[in-house]
Design a protein around this motif. Sequence first.
Motif, short mmCIF file in Angstrom:
data_model
loop_
_atom_site.label_atom_id
_atom_site.label_comp_id
_atom_site.label_asym_id
_atom_site.label_seq_id
_atom_site.Cartn_x
_atom_site.Cartn_y
_atom_site.Cartn_z
N TYR A 68 0.82 -1.21 0.00
CA TYR A 68 0.00 0.00 0.00
C TYR A 68 0.86 1.26 0.00
O TYR A 68 1.92 1.31 0.61
CB TYR A 68 -0.95 -0.01 1.21
CG TYR A 68 -1.90 -1.17 1.16
CD1 TYR A 68 -2.99 -1.16 0.27
CD2 TYR A 68 -1.71 -2.30 1.95
CE1 TYR A 68 -3.85 -2.24 0.20
CE2 TYR A 68 -2.57 -3.38 1.88
CZ TYR A 68 -3.64 -3.34 1.00
OH TYR A 68 -4.49 -4.42 0.92
N SER A 69 0.35 2.28 -0.69
CA SER A 69 1.09 3.53 -0.82
C SER A 69 1.16 4.31 0.47
O SER A 69 2.02 5.16 0.64
CB SER A 69 0.45 4.41 -1.91
OG SER A 69 -0.90 4.72 -1.57
N ILE A 73 -3.04 2.43 5.72
CA ILE A 73 -3.96 1.43 5.20
C ILE A 73 -3.69 0.08 5.87
O ILE A 73 -4.61 -0.70 6.15
CB ILE A 73 -3.84 1.31 3.67
CG1 ILE A 73 -4.10 2.67 3.00
CG2 ILE A 73 -4.79 0.25 3.13
CD1 ILE A 73 -5.47 3.24 3.26
N TRP A 375 -5.23 6.50 -1.51
CA TRP A 375 -4.26 5.44 -1.33
C TRP A 375 -4.19 4.66 -2.63
O TRP A 375 -4.99 4.85 -3.52
CB TRP A 375 -4.65 4.50 -0.16
CG TRP A 375 -5.97 3.82 -0.32
CD1 TRP A 375 -7.20 4.35 -0.03
CD2 TRP A 375 -6.22 2.50 -0.81
NE1 TRP A 375 -8.20 3.44 -0.32
CE2 TRP A 375 -7.63 2.30 -0.79
CE3 TRP A 375 -5.41 1.47 -1.27
CZ2 TRP A 375 -8.23 1.10 -1.21
CZ3 TRP A 375 -6.01 0.27 -1.67
CH2 TRP A 375 -7.40 0.10 -1.63
N ASP A 376 -3.23 3.79 -2.72
CA ASP A 376 -3.02 3.04 -3.95
C ASP A 376 -2.42 1.68 -3.62
O ASP A 376 -1.78 1.51 -2.57
CB ASP A 376 -2.09 3.83 -4.87
CG ASP A 376 -2.13 3.34 -6.31
OD1 ASP A 376 -2.97 2.49 -6.63
OD2 ASP A 376 -1.30 3.81 -7.12
N ALA A 377 -2.64 0.71 -4.50
CA ALA A 377 -2.06 -0.63 -4.34
C ALA A 377 -2.14 -1.33 -5.68
O ALA A 377 -2.99 -1.00 -6.52
CB ALA A 377 -2.82 -1.43 -3.28
N TYR A 382 -4.99 -7.01 -3.21
CA TYR A 382 -4.68 -5.95 -2.24
C TYR A 382 -5.76 -4.87 -2.23
O TYR A 382 -6.13 -4.34 -1.17
CB TYR A 382 -3.32 -5.34 -2.55
CG TYR A 382 -2.23 -6.36 -2.70
CD1 TYR A 382 -1.72 -7.02 -1.58
CD2 TYR A 382 -1.74 -6.71 -3.95
CE1 TYR A 382 -0.73 -7.99 -1.71
CE2 TYR A 382 -0.76 -7.68 -4.10
CZ TYR A 382 -0.26 -8.32 -2.98
OH TYR A 382 0.70 -9.28 -3.11
N ALA A 386 -8.25 -4.18 1.13
CA ALA A 386 -8.26 -2.90 1.83
C ALA A 386 -9.66 -2.30 1.86
O ALA A 386 -10.08 -1.73 2.89
CB ALA A 386 -7.29 -1.93 1.17
#
Length: 408
Positions: A68-69, A73, A375-377, A382, A386
């Motif tokens: 995760y960015s 998270i 956020w990012d993944a 993933y 989340a």
Amino acid sequence: MMHNHTPIVAIIGAGASGLMAAEILSASGISVQVYEQMPTAGRKLLMAGKTGLNISHSEPLDEFITRYSDVRIGNWVRQFHANDIQAWMSGLGIDSYIGSSGRIFPTQMKASALLRAWLHRLDEQGVRIYYRHRCTDIHDDMATFSIHDKDGQPIGVISRSFDIIILACGGGSYARLGNDGAWQAWFGQDELTPLYASNVGIERTWSPFMHSHFGQALKRVRASVGKHTDYGDIIISHYGMESGVIYKLNRSMKDELDTQGKICLTLDLLPDKSSQFITKVFTQIKKQSLNNLCRKIGLDPIKTALLRECTNKNDWSDFQKMASFIKALPIYFDGFRPIDEAISTGGGVKLSALNHTLQSRHNPHLFVVGEMVDWDAPTGGYLLTACLAMGRAVGHHIATLLNKNTKT
């Protein structure tokens, strides 16, 4: 928030995060109303499950949360991770299995059976879902909805007040499924990071020489962007490249694009063979064409074509230089495919605009969950993990808060 009535929570969006929050809240005795602008629930979940619903991943949790960015998270994922998701699915009567890549899927692969069982549970718990209700505005504890008929035509407008409003509207990709990012209008610019495409292909213009290779795969290559590396297959597309390997490197690519104006992807075309071996073969075999030499060291036609495409013709007779390119071939890309083609989006409501419970700092009636948070993944389970974990965490927090205040 003192209550002299039965509290009501509105959830805007019937995706993974919203439905999970609805499940937790309704199981706690809270009245829940879900408002969905589309005719049915879980449309992006169903689309993701067309070829197999990758709901989570079995890798060790400490490694899992590094995907995760934003490290925050991971706090929610630790409370509801892959093992918990498999147990939750089992409770819905859905068996699961772990694939050879470590990804977790329902045994039936597709999402439809899971979604049907989930909606049945929510119905039994008293959750009411209002379809074709598009939220057009949020102000304090009030939400305004435009109601549409089966043809998509507006037939009315309503405004209602709630004790709590949970926004679970999704990101900005696949607008046809309802993820159109219109909710950004409800926030101040200081609360938002611009949405950007994530888990998406990258673009460059190929010469006509590559056209016959479109749709073919570069098998078992090692790809690097900066210090980040991944291994696997990459598809040559008419617009550039795509695959899970590309998606995992998207975050590093975005950083490089922002700072350098270009993306440099470096490929090791033969990661199982050393530079010394390749150089030895090239220098020992005399009077051979580049294509024949490439074949002798194990390059297939698509890799050979890419090597020729991305190097200068003047270098083709310098076999030592070509050997080095086989182990580290730089390929430049101009950017990413459009946001509506992306599997997901990064950006959204800043975590700094929310407290540790995902409650808005500007509006105490408002909570925000899922992909619309900044956020990012990568793909691989993933994203969905989340979203489920965030919906669950917010559901538990609000249930505790409202039940406590109701008893006060």
